[in-house]
Design an enzyme around this catalytic site. Structure first.
Site, PDB file in Angstrom:
ATOM      1  NE  ARG A   1      -4.146   2.020   2.181  1.00 54.16           N
ATOM      2  CZ  ARG A   1      -4.329   2.561   3.357  1.00 54.16           C
ATOM      3  NH1 ARG A   1      -3.613   2.502   4.554  1.00 54.16           N
ATOM      4  NH2 ARG A   1      -5.167   3.520   3.285  1.00 54.16           N
TER       5      ARG A   1
ATOM      6  CG  ASP B   1      -5.190 -16.551  -2.405  1.00 58.19           C
ATOM      7  OD1 ASP B   1      -5.734 -15.470  -2.638  1.00 58.19           O
ATOM      8  OD2 ASP B   1      -5.181 -17.526  -1.612  1.00 58.19           O
TER       9      ASP B   1
ATOM     10  CB  THR C   1      -6.547 -17.571   1.522  1.00 58.21           C
ATOM     11  OG1 THR C   1      -6.682 -16.824   0.256  1.00 58.21           O
ATOM     12  CG2 THR C   1      -7.202 -18.790   1.330  1.00 58.21           C
TER      13      THR C   1
ATOM     14  CG  HIS D   1      -8.046  -4.430  -2.123  1.00 58.83           C
ATOM     15  ND1 HIS D   1      -8.970  -3.926  -2.484  1.00 58.83           N
ATOM     16  CD2 HIS D   1      -7.002  -3.606  -1.583  1.00 58.83           C
ATOM     17  CE1 HIS D   1      -8.648  -2.608  -2.283  1.00 58.83           C
ATOM     18  NE2 HIS D   1      -7.355  -2.420  -2.048  1.00 58.83           N
TER      19      HIS D   1
ATOM     20  CB  VAL E   1       1.078  11.446  -4.104  1.00 56.70           C
ATOM     21  CG1 VAL E   1       0.986  13.145  -3.911  1.00 56.70           C
ATOM     22  CG2 VAL E   1      -0.585  11.010  -3.794  1.00 56.70           C
TER      23      VAL E   1
ATOM     24  CG  ASN F   1      -0.986   9.027   2.260  1.00 59.38           C
ATOM     25  OD1 ASN F   1      -1.276   8.150   1.652  1.00 59.38           O
ATOM     26  ND2 ASN F   1      -0.184  10.196   1.630  1.00 59.38           N
TER      27      ASN F   1
ATOM     28  N   PRO G   1      -7.576   6.540  -5.376  1.00 58.13           N
ATOM     29  CG  PRO G   1      -7.337   4.498  -5.645  1.00 58.13           C
ATOM     30  CD  PRO G   1      -6.307   5.610  -5.641  1.00 58.13           C
TER      31      PRO G   1
ATOM     32  CG  ASP H   1       8.815  11.108  -5.883  1.00 62.03           C
ATOM     33  OD1 ASP H   1       7.904  10.720  -4.917  1.00 62.03           O
ATOM     34  OD2 ASP H   1       8.587  12.436  -5.851  1.00 62.03           O
TER      35      ASP H   1
ATOM     36  N   GLY I   1       4.457  10.679  -8.305  1.00 62.68           N
ATOM     37  CA  GLY I   1       5.327   9.636  -8.727  1.00 62.68           C
ATOM     38  C   GLY I   1       6.223   8.591  -8.078  1.00 62.68           C
TER      39      GLY I   1
ATOM     40  CG  HIS J   1      -1.349   5.477  -0.505  1.00 59.94           C
ATOM     41  ND1 HIS J   1      -2.068   6.116   0.473  1.00 59.94           N
ATOM     42  CD2 HIS J   1      -2.114   4.232  -0.828  1.00 59.94           C
ATOM     43  CE1 HIS J   1      -3.215   5.573   0.649  1.00 59.94           C
ATOM     44  NE2 HIS J   1      -3.442   4.249  -0.257  1.00 59.94           N
ATOM     45  CG  ASP J   2       6.296   6.830  -3.232  1.00 60.64           C
ATOM     46  OD1 ASP J   2       6.320   8.253  -2.739  1.00 60.64           O
ATOM     47  OD2 ASP J   2       7.187   6.363  -4.073  1.00 60.64           O
TER      48      ASP J   2
END
Length: 328
Positions: free
Chosen positions: A69, A256, A251, A200, A77, A100, A170, A81, A79, A73-74
């Site tokens: 995650r 998977d 699971t 997820h 926003v 965040n 999103p 970096d 790119g 998230h990096d």
């Protein structure tokens, strides 16, 4: 005909143009990401990062979804970096944005540990952005998911602002059109978006992110009723906001394709999960991934590579941070 008219000078001019063109192409090529970027400057970087990730994973499985995650998230926003890793004494960096605040500390800790190990071997060479990209790949493979080659050569960004986050990630209630729009901004297709949503399968969420679906009157009809009842038991009204539950009820500790089978059964936790099956434009891809782990793994690996190219800084852009949480 022009070359003939100018005789020898024409050929010399043409040769000069070819040389200049080659220099431009080569220059651009050097600024691109590539798999063997640290072959000579830090040849063992991948093994060093993987060992650090393994050690962290042995302490807690949260390492897997937290690191994945963090990478998403990096990249969405500024790119890919490592701008999300910056800590600000004024509370105005990316990580301080509302979207965040729920990023798990174990993701940050994974990168910090890996960076420390890499710095001990190759000081001042490998960017935090590359270490995060490698760690994201490693947590997937170490939890049963696909392995893939990571392109390297990113530089760390010099900008991290809280106010630049809203509108670039999103939300859990997005429609398919909104999901496609925000992924398209990052040069990712609908198939990429659906494949990346498959992360997820090892994720977790705080109750307030989906409580509207289970406590509306009537409850969200797209949710499996038995699953809804299970969620209400795990997340009663006025539940402690720190309580989090697994996004994959079957699971949760294995990477998977169960996430997609769950969507077929109405067991998507977020609106943005379930819409992938309920919308006919995306249902075929969900069914494909639900029926074939191989197809999902291949699509996920390809999407991760494309995600890793988002807004990267290369060449003379950015910097190589000594400390991932602070600009040099």
């Amino acid at each position: 005909a022009g070359w003939v008219t100018f005789g020898t000078m024409g050929y010399l001019w043409r040769g000069l143009c070819v040389v200049v063109l080659l220099m431009v192409v080569v220059g651009r090529g050097e600024a691109q990401l590539r798999q063997n970027f640290y072959r000579f400057t830090c040849p063992n970087v991948e093994n060093i990062v993987r060992r650090a990730v393994q050690a962290k994973l042995q302490q807690t499985f949260v390492t897997v979804p937290a690191t994945l995650r963090l990478f998403f998230h990096d990249c969405f926003v500024e790119g890919c970096d490592a701008s999300v890793l910056i800590s600000s004494p004024n509370g105005d960096a990316e990580k301080d944005a509302q979207d965040n605040l729920s990023l798990a500390g174990d993701g940050f800790d994974t990168v910090i540990r890996a960076k420390g190990a890499v710095e001990a071997a190759c000081p001042g060479v490998v960017s935090c952005a590359d270490i995060l990209a490698l760690a994201a790949r490693d947590v997937v493979a170490l939890s049963g998911g696909p392995g893939f080659q990571v392109e390297l050569g990113r530089r760390d960004g010099r900008l991290s602002k809280r106010w630049r986050v809203p509108g670039n990630l999103p939300a859990p209630n997005f429609s398919l059109n909104l999901l496609n729009w925000i992924f398209r901004k990052n040069n990712l297709t609908q198939t990429d978006m659906i494949a990346l949503s498959g992360a997820h399968t090892v994720g977790f969420s705080h109750c307030n992110r989906f409580s509207n679906r289970i406590y509306s009157n009537p409850p969200d009809p797209t949710m499996n009723s038995a699953y809804g009842q299970q969620l209400r038991q795990a997340c009663p009204r006025n539940v402690d906001p720190r309580v989090a539950i697994n996004m994959d009820p079957t699971t949760p500790n294995v990477f998977d394709n169960a996430y997609f089978r769950n969507l077929v059964n109405g067991q998507g936790l977020f609106t943005t999960d379930q819409v992938l099956f309920d919308n006919t434009q995306s249902r075929g891809t969900v069914l494909n991934f639900a029926n074939s782990r191989t197809n999902f793994f291949n699509a996920f690996a390809a999407a991760m590579v494309r995600l890793g190219r988002t807004g990267v800084k290369t060449g003379n852009q950015g910097e190589i941070r000594r400390d991932c949480s602070a600009f040099n």
